[in-house]
Design a protein around this motif. Structure first.
Motif, PDB file in Angstrom:
ATOM      1  N   GLY A 200      32.089   1.125  31.685  1.00 50.68           N
ATOM      2  CA  GLY A 200      30.691   0.416  31.844  1.00 50.68           C
ATOM      3  C   GLY A 200      29.770   0.959  32.963  1.00 50.68           C
ATOM      4  N   LEU A 201      30.008   1.788  33.870  1.00 50.18           N
ATOM      5  CA  LEU A 201      29.175   2.580  34.592  1.00 50.18           C
ATOM      6  C   LEU A 201      28.956   3.886  34.279  1.00 50.18           C
ATOM      7  CD1 LEU A 201      30.655   1.096  38.344  1.00 50.18           C
ATOM      8  CD2 LEU A 201      29.277   0.164  36.657  1.00 50.18           C
ATOM      9  N   GLU A 202      27.998   4.269  35.015  1.00 49.09           N
ATOM     10  CA  GLU A 202      27.593   5.838  34.532  1.00 49.09           C
ATOM     11  C   GLU A 202      28.736   6.765  35.048  1.00 49.09           C
ATOM     12  OE1 GLU A 202      24.177   9.270  35.846  1.00 49.09           O
ATOM     13  OE2 GLU A 202      23.901   7.156  36.315  1.00 49.09           O
ATOM     14  N   ARG A 203      29.215   7.641  34.389  1.00 53.14           N
ATOM     15  CA  ARG A 203      30.279   8.602  34.636  1.00 53.14           C
ATOM     16  C   ARG A 203      29.531  10.167  35.044  1.00 53.14           C
ATOM     17  NH1 ARG A 203      35.574   7.448  32.991  1.00 53.14           N
ATOM     18  NH2 ARG A 203      35.654   5.379  31.998  1.00 53.14           N
TER      19      ARG A 203
ATOM     20  N   ASP B 154      48.315  12.360  32.337  1.00 61.02           N
ATOM     21  CA  ASP B 154      46.864  12.677  32.123  1.00 61.02           C
ATOM     22  C   ASP B 154      46.229  11.357  32.299  1.00 61.02           C
ATOM     23  OD1 ASP B 154      44.786  14.326  31.728  1.00 61.02           O
ATOM     24  OD2 ASP B 154      44.507  13.868  29.531  1.00 61.02           O
ATOM     25  N   VAL B 155      46.430  10.540  33.435  1.00 60.85           N
ATOM     26  CA  VAL B 155      45.806   9.275  33.624  1.00 60.85           C
ATOM     27  C   VAL B 155      44.672   9.726  34.461  1.00 60.85           C
ATOM     28  CG1 VAL B 155      46.078   7.062  34.938  1.00 60.85           C
ATOM     29  CG2 VAL B 155      47.996   7.858  33.549  1.00 60.85           C
ATOM     30  N   ALA B 156      43.447   9.104  34.222  1.00 55.94           N
ATOM     31  CA  ALA B 156      42.112   9.426  35.089  1.00 55.94           C
ATOM     32  C   ALA B 156      42.300   8.411  36.318  1.00 55.94           C
ATOM     33  CB  ALA B 156      40.962   8.886  34.138  1.00 55.94           C
TER      34      ALA B 156
ATOM     35  N   PHE C 140      34.047   3.195  45.575  1.00 47.61           N
ATOM     36  CA  PHE C 140      33.983   1.895  44.561  1.00 47.61           C
ATOM     37  C   PHE C 140      34.735   0.511  45.278  1.00 47.61           C
ATOM     38  CE2 PHE C 140      32.909   5.231  41.603  1.00 47.61           C
ATOM     39  CZ  PHE C 140      31.903   4.878  40.993  1.00 47.61           C
ATOM     40  N   HIS C 141      35.167   0.792  46.597  1.00 48.32           N
ATOM     41  CA  HIS C 141      35.861  -0.244  46.981  1.00 48.32           C
ATOM     42  C   HIS C 141      35.834  -0.246  48.649  1.00 48.32           C
ATOM     43  CE1 HIS C 141      40.516  -1.647  47.258  1.00 48.32           C
ATOM     44  NE2 HIS C 141      39.772  -2.583  48.037  1.00 48.32           N
ATOM     45  N   VAL C 142      34.852  -1.184  48.782  1.00 48.71           N
ATOM     46  CA  VAL C 142      34.572  -1.712  50.157  1.00 48.71           C
ATOM     47  C   VAL C 142      34.483  -3.012  50.314  1.00 48.71           C
ATOM     48  CG1 VAL C 142      33.183   0.567  50.759  1.00 48.71           C
ATOM     49  CG2 VAL C 142      32.267  -1.781  50.351  1.00 48.71           C
TER      50      VAL C 142
ATOM     51  N   PRO D  32      37.120  12.490  39.716  1.00 50.44           N
ATOM     52  CA  PRO D  32      37.272  11.054  39.453  1.00 50.44           C
ATOM     53  C   PRO D  32      36.093  10.381  38.693  1.00 50.44           C
ATOM     54  CG  PRO D  32      36.243  11.448  41.664  1.00 50.44           C
ATOM     55  CD  PRO D  32      36.708  12.638  41.161  1.00 50.44           C
ATOM     56  N   VAL D  33      36.469   9.337  37.782  1.00 46.56           N
ATOM     57  CA  VAL D  33      35.591   8.769  36.908  1.00 46.56           C
ATOM     58  C   VAL D  33      34.962   7.571  37.700  1.00 46.56           C
ATOM     59  CG1 VAL D  33      36.708   9.556  34.977  1.00 46.56           C
ATOM     60  CG2 VAL D  33      37.548   7.310  35.719  1.00 46.56           C
ATOM     61  N   SER D  34      34.090   7.020  37.112  1.00 46.10           N
ATOM     62  CA  SER D  34      33.696   5.730  37.563  1.00 46.10           C
ATOM     63  C   SER D  34      34.284   4.692  36.702  1.00 46.10           C
ATOM     64  CB  SER D  34      31.957   5.735  37.294  1.00 46.10           C
ATOM     65  OG  SER D  34      31.367   6.510  38.134  1.00 46.10           O
ATOM     66  N   PRO D  35      34.191   3.424  37.115  1.00 41.25           N
ATOM     67  CA  PRO D  35      34.888   2.238  36.098  1.00 41.25           C
ATOM     68  C   PRO D  35      34.133   2.303  34.791  1.00 41.25           C
ATOM     69  CG  PRO D  35      34.575   1.515  38.439  1.00 41.25           C
ATOM     70  CD  PRO D  35      33.895   2.839  38.344  1.00 41.25           C
TER      71      PRO D  35
END
Length: 259
Positions: free
Chosen positions: A256-259, A218-220, A4-6, A251-254
């Motif tokens: 609003g995105l598909e998880r 318990d932070v994602a 998710f980060h490039v 890991p989760v997606s941000p």
């Protein structure tokens, strides 16, 4: 595996197409193009915009056209995202821009304290111990404000100070716990960032100590290679896959995105 980060040539990375090609070759299911942007009007930041081109607010529509074309050609998800420099003084301007641009998601990051990039050791070499500790305090003040603002889906490299020898190791558990508590009350999630993981420094964000505290609360988390060149994507993505397997993190997606 999604990254998710490039970055691309719309900030300080390489051509958009080459970054997507590298992600596809690495077997990724998705890639998030999150180019740098700064909307502050203060002199220092205006200089950064003109020198380094961190002005996606002026070019995002053109980049979006390119992303749409690449989406038709490549069999992976390409996210239209942004990495915003955060300063609490700029919250109104950031909020206005993000509402206007409607990116798939936004990453927030703290790079500067009092006009000094925290990744540049020479800014801090001549400081006293007390002055360096004050920089660390200010960094975490800004990071907590970023999380509490809820302007962003992702908080990038949440202990960026660890890249910088004069500042490395100065953060305390109290700093980390304060950030962790803020994340528990926010939609913003931190990333596992591999931008320096394979360098001589071997820095993974967050550090082991910080990550253990985030897990205690318990932070994602989500993931990003923070790649600026196509050649970086495969090795960093493989590193993240191994890191997740070793730590047992999912890991989760941000939002609003598909998880």
């Amino acid at each position: 595996m999604r990254d998710f980060h490039v970055h691309s040539n719309y900030s300080d990375g390489e051509f958009l197409r080459s970054m997507v090609e590298a992600a596809e070759s690495a077997g990724l299911e998705g890639i998030g193009v999150a180019d740098h942007c700064n909307v502050a009007t203060r002199d220092h930041h205006a200089s950064i915009r003109s020198v380094y081109g961190f002005n996606l607010d002026l070019t995002y529509e053109r980049r979006r056209q390119g992303i749409d074309r690449l989406r038709e050609e490549f069999d992976l998800t390409i996210y239209d995202a942004v990495e915003m420099d955060y300063d609490s003084r700029d919250e109104a301007a950031i909020e206005t821009f993000l509402a206007e641009a409607e990116f798939d998601y936004a990453i927030g990051s703290v790079h500067d304290i009092d006009g000094k990039n925290v990744q540049v050791p020479s800014h801090f070499d001549t400081m006293s111990e007390a002055e360096r500790d004050a920089v660390v305090d200010d960094y975490f003040d800004q990071l907590v404000a970023l999380v509490e603002s809820e302007l962003f889906e992702i908080a990038a490299h949440v202990d960026l100070l660890e890249r910088t020898p004069p500042l490395r190791g100065r953060a305390t558990d109290n700093h980390y716990r304060r950030v962790a508590r803020a994340f528990t009350e926010s939609r913003t999630v931190p990333e596992i960032n591999a931008g320096r993981a394979l360098s001589d420094a071997g820095v993974v964000h967050p550090s082991d100590r910080f990550l253990s505290i985030l897990r205690e609360y318990d932070v994602a988390v989500t993931v990003g290679t923070d790649s600026h060149r196509p050649t970086e994507i495969p090795d960093r993505a493989a590193f993240l896959a191994d890191f997740l397997a070793e730590t047992g993190l999912e890991p989760v997606s941000p939002d609003g995105l598909e998880r």
